[in-house]
Design an enzyme around this catalytic site. Structure first.
Site, short mmCIF file in Angstrom:
data_model
loop_
_atom_site.label_atom_id
_atom_site.label_comp_id
_atom_site.label_asym_id
_atom_site.label_seq_id
_atom_site.Cartn_x
_atom_site.Cartn_y
_atom_site.Cartn_z
N SER A 48 54.47 28.02 74.08
CA SER A 48 55.51 29.02 73.68
C SER A 48 56.23 29.83 74.48
O SER A 48 57.15 30.51 74.19
CB SER A 48 54.98 30.16 72.58
OG SER A 48 54.68 29.38 71.62
N LYS A 51 60.10 29.79 74.66
CA LYS A 51 61.01 30.63 73.90
C LYS A 51 61.61 31.80 74.82
O LYS A 51 62.53 32.34 74.25
CB LYS A 51 60.23 31.21 72.85
CG LYS A 51 59.46 30.49 72.02
CD LYS A 51 58.71 31.05 70.64
CE LYS A 51 58.41 30.05 69.64
NZ LYS A 51 56.80 29.43 70.00
N SER A 108 56.41 35.00 67.76
CA SER A 108 56.46 33.59 68.31
C SER A 108 56.88 32.57 67.40
O SER A 108 56.31 31.40 67.36
CB SER A 108 55.05 33.31 69.23
OG SER A 108 55.45 32.04 70.30
N LYS A 214 56.32 37.08 76.89
CA LYS A 214 55.96 35.94 76.25
C LYS A 214 54.54 35.45 76.52
O LYS A 214 54.22 35.14 77.61
CB LYS A 214 57.12 34.87 76.29
CG LYS A 214 57.12 33.89 74.96
CD LYS A 214 57.23 34.55 73.71
CE LYS A 214 56.63 33.91 72.56
NZ LYS A 214 55.39 33.76 72.06
#
Length: 374
Positions: A48, A51, A108, A214
């Site tokens: 993730s 992102k 997320s 993140k």
């Protein structure tokens, strides 16, 4: 965005501060200089952390006027089908860009990523093509995106160095940390379907100064994190990939941040877009054009060292037409007699080429004013 100096002079003894990570990078956000690295260019699944690029293209679209925070984004059946981390968007549901981005940054949300991608470019595939294009522009040579959310997919990988690079690009949009620093909050508050969000990045709550950025996890990628913290104006980016457990990941990132703040200090000298002077324009409708920094300009020093510096502006005499953003010179930061950073200076606006009548008029003006028209 890149400066000529890619690594910083490290203290005599650099500890192994990311023992369990498959790769790691510690970067100064102001200069882009690497303070510590371990397998920095190893190509690995990033989960993730993908992102970060999705958020970057979103805020860039807002800055350019393509998108507004209040725009409503409609969810397709495909976006709603993503699974994994999500904000449980239903087919046909509309949500503001602001709330979609909150869902991506805090929870997320895979579904919100696809909804934003389709809204901006018509399809996830077209959006991913732009993700890869932007990666090339940033010099991310170890990266290829296959989707916009990091769900497992062939040919989807990055490196710790590239993740730090795109994290730095995202942090040039200071509004992003208003989202990534949220530890918990509601989405759809006051509706029939409220959703309580809790940040996947626990360091936002437990490390003073962390305000992003993140996390990522899949069975293949293991535990990944791009974290950023700021103390006394010194912002650091710490990236780890392939950590075995969340606690180990958080502990090693904590150690990386502690080491950076203990050994270095850094400051932004000029933000991106700062006017540094004017360049002369030949055969243009204007005789001069403002020149601005193409990227933030910073200075990194070891703690206790003299931070004195001087700036040198080198401008070229350019011929019209000039396109906004065109390189017209360089800014050099000199410390202790050595150039420690070089950043391009670019035209703030476009300048058209003068036609015959305009050129003749400017020539006559110079004759009448004995050259004082310059």
């Amino acid at each position: 965005m890149n400066s000529t100096a890619k690594s910083a002079p490290a203290p005599a003894s650099v500890p192994d501060i990311a023992k369990e990570a498959r790769s790691a990078v510690l970067m100064d956000a102001a200069t882009g200089k690497v303070l510590y690295e371990k397998g920095a260019h190893k190509e690995l699944p990033m989960a993730s952390i993908t992102k970060i690029m999705t958020m970057l293209l979103t805020v860039e679209a807002i800055d350019s006027g393509r998108l507004k925070w209040t725009d409503q984004v409609k969810t397709s059946e495909y976006a709603a089908s993503m699974g994994g981390s999500q904000i449980f968007l239903e087919p046909g549901e509309s949500m503001s860009v602001h709330d979609m981005l909150k869902g991506i940054a805090v929870a997320s949300a895979n579904d919100a990523c696809v909804a934003i991608a389709e809204h901006l470019d018509g399809s996830e595939e077209a959006f991913v093509a732009r993700m890869n294009q932007r990666a090339k522009q940033l010099g991310m040579d170890d990266t290829h995106f296959s989707n916009c959310n990091g769900l497992p997919a062939p040919n989807h990988y990055s490196s710790a160095h590239d993740i730090a690079t795109m994290s730095r690009a995202l942090l040039q949009h200071p509004e992003i940390t208003k989202f990534t620093s949220i530890y918990s909050d509601y989405l759809r508050k006051g509706s029939a379907r409220p959703l309580w969000l809790v940040n996947t990045n626990k360091l936002v709550r437990f490390y003073d100064g962390v305000d992003g950025l993140k996390t990522g996890f899949t069975q293949e990628a293991k535990y990944c994190l791009s974290a950023t913290a700021q103390k006394s104006g010194f912002r650091v980016i710490a990236v780890v990939m392939g950590e075995p457990k969340p606690k180990v990941r958080n502990a090693e990132v904590t150690g990386m941040l502690n080491w950076a703040f203990a050994n270095y200090t850094s400051k932004v000298l000029y933000p991106a877009g700062h006017v540094m002077g004017q360049a002369k324009v030949v055969k243009g409708v204007k005789d001069k054009v403002d020149v601005v920094t193409a990227a933030p300009v910073g200075l990194l020093t070891k703690r206790g060292e003299d931070g004195a510096y001087r700036s040198e502006v080198v401008l070229a005499k350019v011929k019209a037409p000039i396109v906004q953003g065109q390189k017209v010179g360089e800014l050099k930061v000199v410390r202790q007699g050595r150039v420690v950073s070089t950043v391009p200076l670019v035209a703030k606006v476009s300048v058209k080429r003068a036609n015959f009548v305009q050129g003749f008029g400017k020539t006559m003006k110079k004759v009448i004013t004995f050259g004082a028209a310059d």
